[in-house]
Design a protein around this motif. Structure first.
Motif, PDB file in Angstrom:
ATOM      1  N   GLN A  64       0.819  -1.214   0.000  1.00  6.06           N
ATOM      2  CA  GLN A  64       0.000   0.000   0.000  1.00  6.06           C
ATOM      3  C   GLN A  64       0.853   1.266   0.000  1.00  6.06           C
ATOM      4  OE1 GLN A  64      -2.826  -0.092   3.255  1.00  6.06           O
ATOM      5  NE2 GLN A  64      -3.449  -2.203   2.815  1.00  6.06           N
ATOM      6  N   GLN A  65       0.312   2.299  -0.571  1.00  6.09           N
ATOM      7  CA  GLN A  65       0.853   3.656  -0.463  1.00  6.09           C
ATOM      8  C   GLN A  65      -0.175   4.451   0.330  1.00  6.09           C
ATOM      9  OE1 GLN A  65       1.234   4.001  -4.764  1.00  6.09           O
ATOM     10  NE2 GLN A  65       3.468   4.164  -4.591  1.00  6.09           N
ATOM     11  N   THR A  66       0.051   4.554   1.627  1.00  8.26           N
ATOM     12  CA  THR A  66      -0.961   5.097   2.524  1.00  8.26           C
ATOM     13  C   THR A  66      -0.315   5.983   3.576  1.00  8.26           C
ATOM     14  OG1 THR A  66      -2.747   4.500   4.067  1.00  8.26           O
ATOM     15  CG2 THR A  66      -0.817   3.060   4.035  1.00  8.26           C
ATOM     16  N   ALA A  67      -1.103   6.893   4.126  1.00  9.49           N
ATOM     17  CA  ALA A  67      -0.633   7.767   5.200  1.00  9.49           C
ATOM     18  C   ALA A  67      -1.191   7.350   6.550  1.00  9.49           C
ATOM     19  CB  ALA A  67      -1.022   9.214   4.914  1.00  9.49           C
ATOM     20  N   GLU A  68      -1.981   6.272   6.575  1.00  5.21           N
ATOM     21  CA  GLU A  68      -2.592   5.814   7.815  1.00  5.21           C
ATOM     22  C   GLU A  68      -2.596   4.290   7.862  1.00  5.21           C
ATOM     23  OE1 GLU A  68      -6.510   7.481   7.882  1.00  5.21           O
ATOM     24  OE2 GLU A  68      -5.809   9.464   8.537  1.00  5.21           O
ATOM     25  N   VAL A  69      -2.194   3.742   9.008  1.00  9.21           N
ATOM     26  CA  VAL A  69      -2.228   2.300   9.214  1.00  9.21           C
ATOM     27  C   VAL A  69      -3.078   2.010  10.460  1.00  9.21           C
ATOM     28  CG1 VAL A  69      -0.879   0.256   9.818  1.00  9.21           C
ATOM     29  CG2 VAL A  69      -0.027   1.845   8.095  1.00  9.21           C
ATOM     30  N   PRO A  70      -4.274   1.439  10.299  1.00  9.73           N
ATOM     31  CA  PRO A  70      -5.082   1.085  11.468  1.00  9.73           C
ATOM     32  C   PRO A  70      -4.550  -0.188  12.116  1.00  9.73           C
ATOM     33  CG  PRO A  70      -6.227   0.499   9.445  1.00  9.73           C
ATOM     34  CD  PRO A  70      -4.961   1.180   9.033  1.00  9.73           C
ATOM     35  N   LYS A 114       3.258 -11.016   9.311  1.00  9.82           N
ATOM     36  CA  LYS A 114       3.507 -10.205   8.131  1.00  9.82           C
ATOM     37  C   LYS A 114       2.223  -9.961   7.344  1.00  9.82           C
ATOM     38  CE  LYS A 114       8.001 -10.029   8.689  1.00  9.82           C
ATOM     39  NZ  LYS A 114       8.654  -8.776   9.129  1.00  9.82           N
ATOM     40  N   ASN A 115       1.256 -10.852   7.524  1.00 12.63           N
ATOM     41  CA  ASN A 115      -0.012 -10.708   6.815  1.00 12.63           C
ATOM     42  C   ASN A 115      -1.072  -9.984   7.636  1.00 12.63           C
ATOM     43  OD1 ASN A 115      -0.252 -12.243   4.020  1.00 12.63           O
ATOM     44  ND2 ASN A 115       1.197 -13.382   5.302  1.00 12.63           N
ATOM     45  N   ALA A 116      -0.672  -9.445   8.794  1.00  7.50           N
ATOM     46  CA  ALA A 116      -1.614  -8.738   9.656  1.00  7.50           C
ATOM     47  C   ALA A 116      -1.468  -7.225   9.575  1.00  7.50           C
ATOM     48  CB  ALA A 116      -1.438  -9.203  11.104  1.00  7.50           C
ATOM     49  N   GLY A 117      -0.563  -6.753   8.732  1.00  9.00           N
ATOM     50  CA  GLY A 117      -0.366  -5.321   8.548  1.00  9.00           C
ATOM     51  C   GLY A 117       0.180  -5.050   7.164  1.00  9.00           C
ATOM     52  N   PRO A 118       0.105  -3.799   6.713  1.00 12.15           N
ATOM     53  CA  PRO A 118       0.543  -3.497   5.352  1.00 12.15           C
ATOM     54  C   PRO A 118       2.045  -3.312   5.225  1.00 12.15           C
ATOM     55  CG  PRO A 118      -0.270  -1.516   6.391  1.00 12.15           C
ATOM     56  CD  PRO A 118      -0.493  -2.634   7.377  1.00 12.15           C
ATOM     57  N   ASP A 119       2.541  -3.500   4.021  1.00  9.36           N
ATOM     58  CA  ASP A 119       3.865  -3.031   3.626  1.00  9.36           C
ATOM     59  C   ASP A 119       3.646  -1.664   2.980  1.00  9.36           C
ATOM     60  OD1 ASP A 119       5.349  -5.241   4.451  1.00  9.36           O
ATOM     61  OD2 ASP A 119       5.028  -6.292   2.564  1.00  9.36           O
ATOM     62  N   VAL A 120       4.037  -0.624   3.677  1.00  6.38           N
ATOM     63  CA  VAL A 120       3.822   0.734   3.171  1.00  6.38           C
ATOM     64  C   VAL A 120       4.991   1.116   2.269  1.00  6.38           C
ATOM     65  CG1 VAL A 120       3.425   3.137   3.780  1.00  6.38           C
ATOM     66  CG2 VAL A 120       2.555   1.320   5.274  1.00  6.38           C
ATOM     67  N   LEU A 121       4.681   1.544   1.061  1.00  5.77           N
ATOM     68  CA  LEU A 121       5.710   1.931   0.089  1.00  5.77           C
ATOM     69  C   LEU A 121       5.612   3.423  -0.217  1.00  5.77           C
ATOM     70  CD1 LEU A 121       4.753  -1.186  -0.731  1.00  5.77           C
ATOM     71  CD2 LEU A 121       6.524  -0.833  -2.433  1.00  5.77           C
ATOM     72  N   ALA A 122       6.757   4.018  -0.542  1.00  2.00           N
ATOM     73  CA  ALA A 122       6.790   5.423  -0.944  1.00  2.00           C
ATOM     74  C   ALA A 122       6.125   5.598  -2.303  1.00  2.00           C
ATOM     75  CB  ALA A 122       8.228   5.922  -0.976  1.00  2.00           C
ATOM     76  N   ARG A 123       5.887   6.847  -2.654  1.00  2.00           N
ATOM     77  CA  ARG A 123       5.224   7.151  -3.931  1.00  2.00           C
ATOM     78  C   ARG A 123       6.222   7.550  -5.012  1.00  2.00           C
ATOM     79  NH1 ARG A 123      -0.315   7.521  -3.269  1.00  2.00           N
ATOM     80  NH2 ARG A 123      -1.004   7.541  -1.079  1.00  2.00           N
ATOM     81  N   THR A 124       7.495   7.616  -4.669  1.00  2.00           N
ATOM     82  CA  THR A 124       8.539   7.893  -5.651  1.00  2.00           C
ATOM     83  C   THR A 124       9.504   6.717  -5.677  1.00  2.00           C
ATOM     84  OG1 THR A 124       9.828   9.097  -3.988  1.00  2.00           O
ATOM     85  CG2 THR A 124       8.368  10.393  -5.406  1.00  2.00           C
ATOM     86  N   ALA A 217      10.999   9.204   0.497  1.00  2.00           N
ATOM     87  CA  ALA A 217      10.478   9.206   1.861  1.00  2.00           C
ATOM     88  C   ALA A 217       9.030   8.723   1.896  1.00  2.00           C
ATOM     89  CB  ALA A 217      10.567  10.609   2.458  1.00  2.00           C
ATOM     90  N   LEU A 218       8.668   8.186   3.045  1.00  2.00           N
ATOM     91  CA  LEU A 218       7.282   7.848   3.334  1.00  2.00           C
ATOM     92  C   LEU A 218       7.030   8.130   4.806  1.00  2.00           C
ATOM     93  CD1 LEU A 218       6.898   4.936   5.109  1.00  2.00           C
ATOM     94  CD2 LEU A 218       7.955   4.066   3.026  1.00  2.00           C
ATOM     95  N   ALA A 219       5.778   8.344   5.158  1.00  2.00           N
ATOM     96  CA  ALA A 219       5.398   8.533   6.549  1.00  2.00           C
ATOM     97  C   ALA A 219       3.938   8.135   6.708  1.00  2.00           C
ATOM     98  CB  ALA A 219       5.604   9.976   6.984  1.00  2.00           C
ATOM     99  N   TYR A 220       3.630   7.606   7.872  1.00  2.00           N
ATOM    100  CA  TYR A 220       2.237   7.255   8.149  1.00  2.00           C
ATOM    101  C   TYR A 220       1.960   7.296   9.642  1.00  2.00           C
ATOM    102  CZ  TYR A 220       4.120   2.556   9.172  1.00  2.00           C
ATOM    103  OH  TYR A 220       4.831   1.496   9.680  1.00  2.00           O
ATOM    104  N   ASP A 221       0.690   7.570   9.953  1.00  2.00           N
ATOM    105  CA  ASP A 221       0.215   7.537  11.334  1.00  2.00           C
ATOM    106  C   ASP A 221      -0.311   6.156  11.663  1.00  2.00           C
ATOM    107  OD1 ASP A 221       0.719  10.294  11.865  1.00  2.00           O
ATOM    108  OD2 ASP A 221      -1.116  10.819  10.777  1.00  2.00           O
ATOM    109  N   VAL A 222      -0.081   5.715  12.890  1.00  2.00           N
ATOM    110  CA  VAL A 222      -0.597   4.444  13.390  1.00  2.00           C
ATOM    111  C   VAL A 222      -1.865   4.753  14.171  1.00  2.00           C
ATOM    112  CG1 VAL A 222      -0.115   2.420  14.802  1.00  2.00           C
ATOM    113  CG2 VAL A 222       1.745   3.522  13.507  1.00  2.00           C
ATOM    114  N   LEU A 223      -2.999   4.251  13.689  1.00  2.00           N
ATOM    115  CA  LEU A 223      -4.292   4.617  14.253  1.00  2.00           C
ATOM    116  C   LEU A 223      -4.941   3.440  14.970  1.00  2.00           C
ATOM    117  CD1 LEU A 223      -5.765   6.660  11.252  1.00  2.00           C
ATOM    118  CD2 LEU A 223      -4.414   7.495  13.179  1.00  2.00           C
TER     119      LEU A 223
END
Length: 230
Positions: A64-70, A114-124, A217-223
């Motif tokens: 995923q390319q996301t700014a939020e991880v629940p 590993k299957n209980a959360g996303p792999d967050v990827l940058a957009r560049t 760079a990437l960044a996300y909030d843990v919600l």
């Protein structure tokens, strides 16, 4: 499948329909670093692997390319990594990634966690060929913001030279018949600094090229999710 789009330094975009997602583990070149990571995870109740390096298949939609991880509880954390991406043309791209893992579940099975959360990827991303001659000098860093607020803290600080190379994993993928458009491989991580709480409210990861000053760079909030009913 997850659809990802990456912008290259020249402004062009590459699209990827993720068909296979793989997480490398215990992938340091230094056996001392691997042992240190095993020890870090042992403190979280994670048993040592039967072989190193390891490779864990992950559901493709978790790329995923996301700014939020629940998250369902407080014991989850990320890891600073690079990602090798085979785009729709078959070209190899390199980008920053953060493997967000359920540490409570990890004690019962790494592949499950590993299957209980996303792999967050940058957009560049960069074309792998454009940085191939200086891969070991690329820097990899992660910062975390504590739960409850406060200044972010540096948690990981190293180089891609501490990890097995994209070339190593390219050969692994080729042997497995998976070096095909839609494949994404996450590199495994570098050691964490002692005394820094990884169970954070926010993660920020950078992959940087000192030769050019370019940064991915990437960044996300843990919600935290609401408490379940029932």
């Amino acid at each position: 499948m997850a659809a990802l789009t990456f912008e290259l330094p020249d402004g062009t975009q590459r699209r990827v329909e993720v068909s296979r997602l793989l997480n490398a583990g215990y992938a340091g070149r230094s056996q001392a670093d691997v042992a240190a990571h095993v020890a870090e995870l042992a403190e979280l109740g994670v048993p040592a692997p039967s072989t190193v390096p390891a490779l864990y298949p992950v559901a493709p939609y978790l790329g995923q390319q996301t700014a939020e991880v629940p998250v369902q509880h407080a014991r989850t954390s990320g890891e600073a990594e690079w990602a090798l991406v085979v785009d729709e043309t078959g070209d190899l791209l390199l980008t920053a990634a953060c493997d967000h893992t359920d540490r409570a579940l990890e004690a019962h099975g790494v592949a499950w966690s590993k299957n209980a959360g996303p792999d967050v990827l940058a957009r560049t991303a960069w074309r792998l060929a454009d940085v191939a001659d200086r891969l070991d000098t690329l820097t990899l860093r992660a910062w975390v913001t504590p739960v409850g607020g406060g200044a972010e803290v540096l948690l990981q600080d190293g180089t891609a030279g501490e990890l097995l190379t994209p070339g190593y994993w390219t050969e692994v993928l080729r042997e497995r018949g998976e070096l095909r458009p839609g494949t994404v491989l996450i590199s495994g991580t570098i050691p964490m600094r002692a005394g820094v709480d990884p169970f954070a409210a926010r993660w920020r990861v950078e992959l940087a090229d000192p030769a050019t000053g370019n940064v991915i760079a990437l960044a996300y909030d843990v919600l935290p999710m609401p408490e379940p009913i029932g």
